[in-house]
Enzyme design. Structure first.
Site, short mmCIF file in Angstrom:
data_model
loop_
_atom_site.label_atom_id
_atom_site.label_comp_id
_atom_site.label_asym_id
_atom_site.label_seq_id
_atom_site.Cartn_x
_atom_site.Cartn_y
_atom_site.Cartn_z
N TYR A 7 6.49 -113.99 -32.70
CA TYR A 7 5.35 -113.65 -33.56
C TYR A 7 4.93 -114.88 -34.37
O TYR A 7 5.71 -115.43 -35.14
CB TYR A 7 5.68 -112.51 -34.50
CG TYR A 7 5.87 -111.16 -33.84
CD1 TYR A 7 5.62 -110.97 -32.49
CD2 TYR A 7 6.32 -110.06 -34.58
CE1 TYR A 7 5.80 -109.73 -31.88
CE2 TYR A 7 6.50 -108.82 -33.99
CZ TYR A 7 6.25 -108.66 -32.64
OH TYR A 7 6.44 -107.43 -32.04
N SER B 144 2.93 -99.77 -31.60
CA SER B 144 1.50 -99.45 -31.48
C SER B 144 1.25 -97.95 -31.38
O SER B 144 0.57 -97.48 -30.46
CB SER B 144 0.89 -100.17 -30.27
OG SER B 144 -0.49 -100.34 -30.45
N PRO B 145 1.76 -97.16 -32.34
CA PRO B 145 1.55 -95.70 -32.30
C PRO B 145 0.10 -95.30 -32.52
O PRO B 145 -0.27 -94.14 -32.27
CB PRO B 145 2.44 -95.20 -33.44
CG PRO B 145 2.53 -96.35 -34.39
CD PRO B 145 2.56 -97.57 -33.51
N GLY C 282 -4.79 -99.64 -32.56
CA GLY C 282 -5.82 -99.47 -33.58
C GLY C 282 -6.97 -98.58 -33.17
O GLY C 282 -7.77 -98.13 -34.00
N LEU D 275 -6.98 -95.49 -32.10
CA LEU D 275 -6.88 -94.09 -32.55
C LEU D 275 -7.28 -93.90 -34.01
O LEU D 275 -7.38 -92.77 -34.47
CB LEU D 275 -5.46 -93.58 -32.32
CG LEU D 275 -5.08 -93.33 -30.87
CD1 LEU D 275 -3.58 -93.11 -30.71
CD2 LEU D 275 -5.85 -92.14 -30.29
N GLY E 136 -10.17 -94.52 -34.90
CA GLY E 136 -11.58 -94.15 -34.77
C GLY E 136 -12.55 -95.25 -35.13
O GLY E 136 -13.77 -95.06 -35.04
N LYS E 137 -12.04 -96.42 -35.50
CA LYS E 137 -12.92 -97.49 -35.97
C LYS E 137 -13.82 -98.04 -34.88
O LYS E 137 -14.85 -98.68 -35.16
CB LYS E 137 -12.10 -98.62 -36.59
CG LYS E 137 -11.27 -99.43 -35.60
CD LYS E 137 -10.64 -100.66 -36.24
CE LYS E 137 -9.57 -100.29 -37.21
NZ LYS E 137 -8.87 -101.50 -37.74
#
Length: 320
Positions: A53, A204-205, A209, A211, A213-214
Site C-alpha cells: 500500500y 471492499s464490502p 464504493g 454500493l 450509490g454515489k
C-alpha cells in the site's frame, strides 16, 4: 462494536475493520489520525494494511500513529506481504526469502516487533505453496507474527495451506473480496473456510464504493472512479450488471430511512461466517458513515430480496 472470533483461532476482531489502502496517498496524516481515533473510540480493533500500500508509506504512517494516537495494544494489527516492489512496479513474489524480507520491512515501518496477523497477499504461481507456507510457519515460530493467513486465494489453496501448516499453527484467516456485488467466494472459499475453521475477512464490502450509490447518476470528481490510480479498481462495478443490485440497495435504504452504505454493510454483517468487514475511507467523515451501520439489523424480507437480486451464478461442479 461486536467482537467476533476469527475462525477457530483464539484471536478476536471487531466486526468492522479499518482499511488503509489510501493512507499516505489520498489520505494524509491528519485524516488518518482522525480515522484511527474515531475507529478505536467506536470499539474497532482490526487495522488492515499491506507492504504494497503506497509502496510501504501506509505502514510508515500507521507506525507514526501507534503509540501517539492510540496505544499499540489497542489494535489488532494486520499486514500483508507477497508483492515485491521493483523499479517497474509491484511483482508477485511469495517465495520464502521475499516474504520474510517483506515482513521484516513491514515491522520496521510499523515500528513494532510483531504483527497480530500476517497474510500472504495473493497467489504466486511460480512458487510452490509448500515454500510459501514454510515462511508463514517461520513468521509465527520466530515471534514476528502471532497468527497467519492468506488473502485472495481460492478454496483449494486455502485448504492445502491449512493442511501444510499442520495442527500446531492455525491458518487463522482468509481475506477476500465480498459484497453484494461480488459473491464469488460463496462457491468454494466460504465452504472451505467453514469446514477448516478459518476466519473470513471481507475486503471492499461496499463494492469498491459503488454500493454507496454515489455512482448512480454520474462519477463525482472527488471519487475513486475519477482518480487516475483508482479508476481501474472501481470500473468493473460501474456496468449494467451492477445497476439492479445498487438500485435494490437504494430502495431498501429509502424504506428503512438509512443510507445505502449502511444497508450494504448490514447485509454483510448478517452473514455469521464473516468475522470482519474491512472498510476503507478516504476521509474521517466517510468512515463515520460506515461506523453508523453498527447495530443495524435488516428485516428478513429485505435480506431475502437482496440475496435474490445479487445471487451469483453457480453451476457444475458446485451445483448439478
Amino acid at each position: 462494536m461486536e467482537q467476533r472470533q476469527l475462525g477457530r483461532s483464539g484471536l478476536r476482531v471487531s466486526h468492522l475493520g479499518l482499511g488503509t489502502m489510501t493512507w499516505s496517498r489520498d489520505t494524509d496524516e491528519h485524516e488518518a489520525a482522525e480515522q484511527l481515533r474515531d475507529f478505536v473510540d467506536a470499539g474497532g480493533t482490526l487495522l488492515d494494511t499491506a507492504a504494497s500500500y503506497a509502496d510501504g508509506a501506509s505502514e510508515e504512517l500507521i507506525g507514526s500513529l501507534l503509540g501517539t494516537i492510540v496505544p499499540r495494544n489497542e489494535v489488532v494489527l494486520c499486514t500483508k506481504g507477497g508483492v515485491r516492489r521493483t523499479a517497474n512496479g509491484g511483482v508477485v513474489d511469495a517465495s520464502r526469502g521475499a516474504l520474510l524480507d517483506s515482513l521484516d520491512g513491514s515491522l520496521a515501518r510499523l515500528r513494532t516487533d510483531h504483527v497480530d496477523l500476517w497474510l500472504v497477499q495473493t497467489p504466486d504461481p511460480r512458487t510452490p505453496l509448500a515454500e510459501t507456507v514454510s515462511a508463514m510457519r517461520y513468521a509465527v515460530t520466530s515471534g514476528r507474527a502471532r497468527y497467519v493467513g492468506l488473502s485472495n486465494h481460492p478454496g483449494w489453496q486455502t485448504a492445502r495451506a491449512a493442511t501444510l501448516l499442520g495442527d500446531e499453527i492455525t491458518l487463522a484467516a482468509v481475506e477476500v473480496e465480498y459484497s453484494l456485488l461480488q459473491r464469488g467466494i460463496e462457491r468454494e472459499v466460504l465452504p472451505a473456510a467453514a469446514d477448516l475453521g478459518v476466519g473470513v475477512l471481507a475486503w471492499s464490502p461496499l463494492g469498491r464504493g459503488v454500493l454507496t450509490g454515489k455512482y448512480r447518476r454520474t462519477i463525482p470528481a472527488d471519487s475513486r472512479a475519477a482518480s487516475p490510480h483508482l479508476a481501474g479498481f472501481v470500473e468493473p462495478y460501474l456496468g449494467a450488471d451492477s445497476l439492479a443490485v445498487v438500485e435494490a440497495v437504494a430502495t431498501a435504504a429509502q424504506g428503512l430511512g438509512r443510507s445505502p452504505l449502511e444497508v450494504a454493510l448490514a447485509w454483510l454483517q448478517a452473514r455469521t461466517e464473516v468475522s470482519c468487514a474491512i472498510v476503507g475511507a478516504r476521509t474521517a467523515a466517510q468512515l463515520r458513515g460506515s461506523l453508523a451501520a453498527d447495530g443495524l439489523e435488516l428485516p428478513p424480507e429485505i435480506l431475502h430480496a437482496l440475496d435474490e437480486v445479487s445471487a451469483p451464478e453457480v453451476g457444475y461442479p458446485e451445483r448439478r
